[in-house]
Design a protein around this motif. Sequence first.
Motif, PDB file in Angstrom:
ATOM      1  N   SER A  28     -19.793  -1.129 -26.682  1.00 23.45           N
ATOM      2  CA  SER A  28     -19.821  -2.277 -27.591  1.00 23.45           C
ATOM      3  C   SER A  28     -20.482  -1.910 -28.905  1.00 23.45           C
ATOM      4  N   LYS A  34     -19.744  -9.358 -22.314  1.00 20.16           N
ATOM      5  CA  LYS A  34     -19.339 -10.570 -21.601  1.00 20.16           C
ATOM      6  C   LYS A  34     -18.512 -10.138 -20.396  1.00 20.16           C
ATOM      7  N   ASP A  35     -18.912 -10.572 -19.215  1.00 22.35           N
ATOM      8  CA  ASP A  35     -18.229 -10.171 -17.988  1.00 22.35           C
ATOM      9  C   ASP A  35     -17.245 -11.237 -17.530  1.00 22.35           C
ATOM     10  N   ILE A  36     -16.065 -10.796 -17.126  1.00 21.20           N
ATOM     11  CA  ILE A  36     -15.082 -11.653 -16.477  1.00 21.20           C
ATOM     12  C   ILE A  36     -14.812 -11.030 -15.110  1.00 21.20           C
ATOM     13  N   ILE A  47     -12.670 -17.439 -23.251  1.00 19.68           N
ATOM     14  CA  ILE A  47     -13.994 -16.943 -23.614  1.00 19.68           C
ATOM     15  C   ILE A  47     -14.071 -16.779 -25.123  1.00 19.68           C
ATOM     16  N   ILE A  49     -16.121 -14.913 -28.165  1.00 18.77           N
ATOM     17  CA  ILE A  49     -17.004 -13.782 -28.419  1.00 18.77           C
ATOM     18  C   ILE A  49     -17.169 -13.616 -29.920  1.00 18.77           C
ATOM     19  N   ASP A  53     -18.344  -7.713 -29.845  1.00 14.49           N
ATOM     20  CA  ASP A  53     -18.781  -7.870 -28.464  1.00 14.49           C
ATOM     21  C   ASP A  53     -17.798  -7.172 -27.529  1.00 14.49           C
ATOM     22  N   ILE A  55     -15.905  -7.109 -23.824  1.00 14.98           N
ATOM     23  CA  ILE A  55     -15.495  -7.926 -22.678  1.00 14.98           C
ATOM     24  C   ILE A  55     -15.180  -6.958 -21.550  1.00 14.98           C
ATOM     25  N   TRP A  57     -13.795  -6.683 -17.653  1.00 14.90           N
ATOM     26  CA  TRP A  57     -13.110  -7.283 -16.518  1.00 14.90           C
ATOM     27  C   TRP A  57     -13.407  -6.427 -15.299  1.00 14.90           C
ATOM     28  N   SER A 102     -12.840  -2.407 -20.047  1.00 17.92           N
ATOM     29  CA  SER A 102     -13.403  -3.239 -21.107  1.00 17.92           C
ATOM     30  C   SER A 102     -12.761  -2.950 -22.444  1.00 17.92           C
ATOM     31  N   CYS A 104     -13.458  -4.058 -26.861  1.00 13.83           N
ATOM     32  CA  CYS A 104     -14.242  -4.698 -27.920  1.00 13.83           C
ATOM     33  C   CYS A 104     -13.270  -5.047 -29.040  1.00 13.83           C
ATOM     34  N   VAL A 130      -8.965 -14.820 -25.290  1.00  5.90           N
ATOM     35  CA  VAL A 130     -10.206 -14.419 -25.928  1.00  5.90           C
ATOM     36  C   VAL A 130     -10.179 -14.945 -27.346  1.00  5.90           C
TER      37      VAL A 130
END
Length: 155
Positions: A28, A34-36, A47, A49, A53, A55, A57, A102, A104, A130
């Motif tokens: 990042s 941010k976790d999914i 979500i 952001i 940021d 993310i 998964w 993930s 960004c 997102v």
Amino acid sequence: MKDDGTVLPLLLLMSAMLSACQSLPGFSRSGEVKDIVIRDRLSATAIQIDAGDEIRWTNKTMTPVRITFLDYVLDKLSCRSNFGGHFYSGADTDLQPNESSSLCFYKPGTIRYIVHMELRNGNIAESGQVQVRTLSERPFAQDESAAVAPSIDTD
């Protein structure tokens, strides 16, 4: 050998393909993650952001899942980990159980994706989105320095 004018365009196309496939950092830019979590449903289908940021998964099912972005996103990324994609399509990944991927995003806007899951009750496709905000779109926190002024003792 005769040059019919196709060599230069072909070289330009190959150069564009190579530059589009260069790897991005795997972390990042802002430090926020941010976790999914993917179980029988997504832990969050929408979500918000801030630009930069990350993310992440994570597949918590017992079977593989596939995440596919519906729009071209490779020009909106500042980092990418365990996601593939080509210069002409969006990003996608196949996650095994307990595996993570993930991305960004640094460009503002709404990005749509689909998670394909094979569960006991059949194949399920769940959509998510997102919303990437710029710093100017962030909600403002109360300025604590203005809330309480220091007192000056004049005695």
